[in-house]
Scaffold this motif. Structure first.
Motif, PDB file in Angstrom:
ATOM      1  N   PRO A  29     121.656 -93.061 -38.917  1.00 57.68           N
ATOM      2  CA  PRO A  29     122.266 -93.504 -40.177  1.00 57.68           C
ATOM      3  C   PRO A  29     121.585 -94.757 -40.737  1.00 57.68           C
ATOM      4  CG  PRO A  29     123.642 -94.142 -38.320  1.00 57.68           C
ATOM      5  CD  PRO A  29     122.530 -93.296 -37.756  1.00 57.68           C
ATOM      6  N   LEU A  30     121.511 -94.880 -42.062  1.00 60.52           N
ATOM      7  CA  LEU A  30     121.110 -96.143 -42.674  1.00 60.52           C
ATOM      8  C   LEU A  30     122.123 -97.204 -42.248  1.00 60.52           C
ATOM      9  CD1 LEU A  30     120.290 -94.929 -46.294  1.00 60.52           C
ATOM     10  CD2 LEU A  30     118.648 -95.536 -44.512  1.00 60.52           C
ATOM     11  N   GLY A  31     121.684 -98.459 -42.230  1.00 58.62           N
ATOM     12  CA  GLY A  31     122.587 -99.553 -41.838  1.00 58.62           C
ATOM     13  C   GLY A  31     122.053-100.268 -40.615  1.00 58.62           C
ATOM     14  N   PRO A  32     122.938-100.935 -39.859  1.00 56.67           N
ATOM     15  CA  PRO A  32     122.485-101.736 -38.711  1.00 56.67           C
ATOM     16  C   PRO A  32     121.994-100.871 -37.550  1.00 56.67           C
ATOM     17  CG  PRO A  32     124.884-101.826 -38.901  1.00 56.67           C
ATOM     18  CD  PRO A  32     124.388-101.080 -40.098  1.00 56.67           C
ATOM     19  N   LEU A  33     120.819-101.197 -37.011  1.00 54.64           N
ATOM     20  CA  LEU A  33     120.195-100.428 -35.938  1.00 54.64           C
ATOM     21  C   LEU A  33     119.612-101.367 -34.896  1.00 54.64           C
ATOM     22  CD1 LEU A  33     118.293 -97.865 -38.183  1.00 54.64           C
ATOM     23  CD2 LEU A  33     120.312 -97.375 -36.775  1.00 54.64           C
ATOM     24  N   PRO A  77     121.687 -93.923 -28.496  1.00 56.94           N
ATOM     25  CA  PRO A  77     120.355 -93.525 -28.959  1.00 56.94           C
ATOM     26  C   PRO A  77     120.379 -92.400 -29.997  1.00 56.94           C
ATOM     27  CG  PRO A  77     120.402 -93.693 -26.568  1.00 56.94           C
ATOM     28  CD  PRO A  77     121.827 -93.800 -27.032  1.00 56.94           C
ATOM     29  N   THR A  78     119.554 -92.535 -31.017  1.00 57.42           N
ATOM     30  CA  THR A  78     119.358 -91.460 -31.990  1.00 57.42           C
ATOM     31  C   THR A  78     117.966 -90.850 -31.816  1.00 57.42           C
ATOM     32  OG1 THR A  78     118.555 -93.020 -33.657  1.00 57.42           O
ATOM     33  CG2 THR A  78     120.910 -92.521 -33.683  1.00 57.42           C
ATOM     34  N   VAL A  79     116.983 -91.679 -31.468  1.00 57.38           N
ATOM     35  CA  VAL A  79     115.609 -91.206 -31.265  1.00 57.38           C
ATOM     36  C   VAL A  79     115.059 -91.840 -29.984  1.00 57.38           C
ATOM     37  CG1 VAL A  79     113.310 -90.910 -32.273  1.00 57.38           C
ATOM     38  CG2 VAL A  79     115.281 -91.202 -33.786  1.00 57.38           C
ATOM     39  N   ARG A 133     108.262 -96.542 -22.928  1.00 56.97           N
ATOM     40  CA  ARG A 133     109.396 -95.752 -23.396  1.00 56.97           C
ATOM     41  C   ARG A 133     110.264 -96.632 -24.289  1.00 56.97           C
ATOM     42  NH1 ARG A 133     112.063 -91.116 -21.573  1.00 56.97           N
ATOM     43  NH2 ARG A 133     110.580 -90.929 -19.860  1.00 56.97           N
ATOM     44  N   GLY A 134     110.933 -96.012 -25.248  1.00 57.96           N
ATOM     45  CA  GLY A 134     111.782 -96.797 -26.130  1.00 57.96           C
ATOM     46  C   GLY A 134     112.832 -95.955 -26.817  1.00 57.96           C
ATOM     47  N   TYR A 135     113.757 -96.635 -27.461  1.00 59.00           N
ATOM     48  CA  TYR A 135     114.876 -95.970 -28.121  1.00 59.00           C
ATOM     49  C   TYR A 135     115.176 -96.616 -29.463  1.00 59.00           C
ATOM     50  CZ  TYR A 135     115.683 -94.231 -23.419  1.00 59.00           C
ATOM     51  OH  TYR A 135     115.524 -93.631 -22.205  1.00 59.00           O
ATOM     52  N   LEU A 136     115.613 -95.792 -30.378  1.00 60.10           N
ATOM     53  CA  LEU A 136     116.245 -96.288 -31.597  1.00 60.10           C
ATOM     54  C   LEU A 136     117.724 -95.945 -31.443  1.00 60.10           C
ATOM     55  CD1 LEU A 136     115.735 -97.583 -34.384  1.00 60.10           C
ATOM     56  CD2 LEU A 136     115.416 -95.284 -35.300  1.00 60.10           C
ATOM     57  N   LYS A 137     118.604 -96.911 -31.750  1.00 60.83           N
ATOM     58  CA  LYS A 137     120.031 -96.720 -31.486  1.00 60.83           C
ATOM     59  C   LYS A 137     120.882 -97.154 -32.678  1.00 60.83           C
ATOM     60  CE  LYS A 137     119.817 -97.729 -26.512  1.00 60.83           C
ATOM     61  NZ  LYS A 137     120.196 -98.672 -25.442  1.00 60.83           N
ATOM     62  N   ASP A 138     121.990 -96.472 -32.864  1.00 58.97           N
ATOM     63  CA  ASP A 138     123.027 -97.014 -33.743  1.00 58.97           C
ATOM     64  C   ASP A 138     124.194 -97.444 -32.859  1.00 58.97           C
ATOM     65  OD1 ASP A 138     124.410 -94.734 -33.051  1.00 58.97           O
ATOM     66  OD2 ASP A 138     124.495 -93.888 -35.060  1.00 58.97           O
ATOM     67  N   THR A 175     118.544-104.060 -40.180  1.00 57.97           N
ATOM     68  CA  THR A 175     119.333-103.178 -41.040  1.00 57.97           C
ATOM     69  C   THR A 175     118.396-102.447 -42.002  1.00 57.97           C
ATOM     70  OG1 THR A 175     121.298-104.573 -40.888  1.00 57.97           O
ATOM     71  CG2 THR A 175     121.143-103.158 -42.818  1.00 57.97           C
ATOM     72  N   LEU A 176     118.512-101.120 -42.065  1.00 60.14           N
ATOM     73  CA  LEU A 176     117.666-100.354 -42.982  1.00 60.14           C
ATOM     74  C   LEU A 176     118.445 -99.935 -44.230  1.00 60.14           C
ATOM     75  CD1 LEU A 176     115.433 -98.133 -40.667  1.00 60.14           C
ATOM     76  CD2 LEU A 176     114.944-100.354 -41.693  1.00 60.14           C
ATOM     77  N   SER A 177     117.865-100.239 -45.374  1.00 61.50           N
ATOM     78  CA  SER A 177     118.460 -99.946 -46.680  1.00 61.50           C
ATOM     79  C   SER A 177     118.009 -98.576 -47.180  1.00 61.50           C
ATOM     80  CB  SER A 177     117.984-101.000 -47.681  1.00 61.50           C
ATOM     81  OG  SER A 177     116.606-100.780 -47.957  1.00 61.50           O
TER      82      SER A 177
END
Lengths: 210, 210
Positions: free
Chosen positions: A162-166, A192-194, A183-188, A111-113
């Protein structure tokens, strides 16, 4: 113990002891980072806080370990507690724990604050890059057991994170000689967001040892 | 003052007052981050330090400003003091001050400590990405005065970036419609260590306003 070749090998018990001792300290420092970020207490209170923080730092500075790499005795994996992307003892690091699967992929849920905020309500693009570079590196190096350096990394930002759980995840696509393609992903919660692609290189000094 | 449209406009005097008050607080928190990173004081001392840190955080938490964007009255520039790449009040941020030139380029000279270390003695690749994403964004958005989001960013790591004094710089190569093409470098005393290219996008909501 400090081996001749300059690596501290730590047992599972010692690993657990240090984790239980220093993990909560890092959490407290994180809380302080967040508390300082937007405080509007008066100048006297700020001066008082600063004086106390300096005194605590001075205490902690009295005994410091040398920057010798640590390796876990049983798993053989490096213990990278001071790492700025994932270190248990580094309050800068997003609070990530990396999980490695048998197929070589890895993932982390965290989780990002507000301390990681760029545009209002969203994670800073550079923080997304930090997280993904690290995850790709973990996949490329088989949990940091193989020496691998980032050669290139490309990130595509599909939408704001978004900030919060990822969740972040990474895997190896293929290897060619000294290059490992990842290869990789950032997701909410909505996907995927990135998206990231990275090429990691085995350094010259490690090539003959293989 | 808190304007109707949810922006705090601060005067030069107030800007200077807050900078003088909170800048040193951030420096003390940075010192604490570094001191905690490798401390080996005993468990009692850690517990004592943690208790004190929590008490300071509690004090600072008693009065917090809402996360309303701040804008400098005279320059019209956003004041991004909580930003994780460059914020004066964010102890996570590398200690960068960004300088903007009349030709639209920007640069920063700063020193990275062990808290930003990846491989021994070298800056974490993801921290290089964080720094360069931010610099490219500063160039693309004319010092954050134009809304621009990272579309893609590609980084080429030419060699390891040593901890210590560094320089980062970025400039706009060209613009095409809603896209701004940027380039930048991270350098040590011997020249570039990391090269970055980024495409930044003007968000849809800002396109008609132009």
């Amino acid at each position: 113990m400090n081996m001749d070749f300059g690596v501290d090998v730590i047992s599972e018990d010692e690993y657990r002891r240090q984790r239980a001792l220093y993990g909560p300290l890092t959490e407290s420092v994180r809380r302080l980072i967040n508390a300082s970020l937007n405080t509007v207490v008066d100048a006297d209170a700020v001066a008082e806080a600063q004086k106390k923080i300096d005194a605590i730092a001075e205490l902690l500075e009295t005994q410091q370990r040398a920057g010798v790499p640590m390796v876990h005795e049983h798993t053989g994996r490096p213990v990278v507690w001071s790492n700025p992307a994932v270190g248990l003892r580094n309050a800068i690091a997003p609070p990530m724990v990396i999980h490695h699967e048998d197929d070589g992929s890895c993932w982390s849920e965290f989780t990002l604050s507000g301390a990681y905020e760029g545009p209002p309500g969203r994670v800073h693009g550079g923080v997304c890059a930090l997280v993904l570079d690290h995850l790709l590196g973990e996949a490329a190096s088989q949990a940091l057991t193989q020496p691998k350096f980032t050669g290139t990394i490309s990130l595509r930002y599909r939408r704001g994170t978004p900030l919060g759980p990822l969740r972040a995840e990474a895997f190896v696509e293929r290897s060619e000689g000294v290059k490992t393609f990842t290869r990789g992903y950032l997701k909410d919660a909505n996907g995927p967001t990135v998206e990231a692609e990275g090429v990691f290189i085995q350094p010259a000094w490690a090539r003959d040892a293989g």
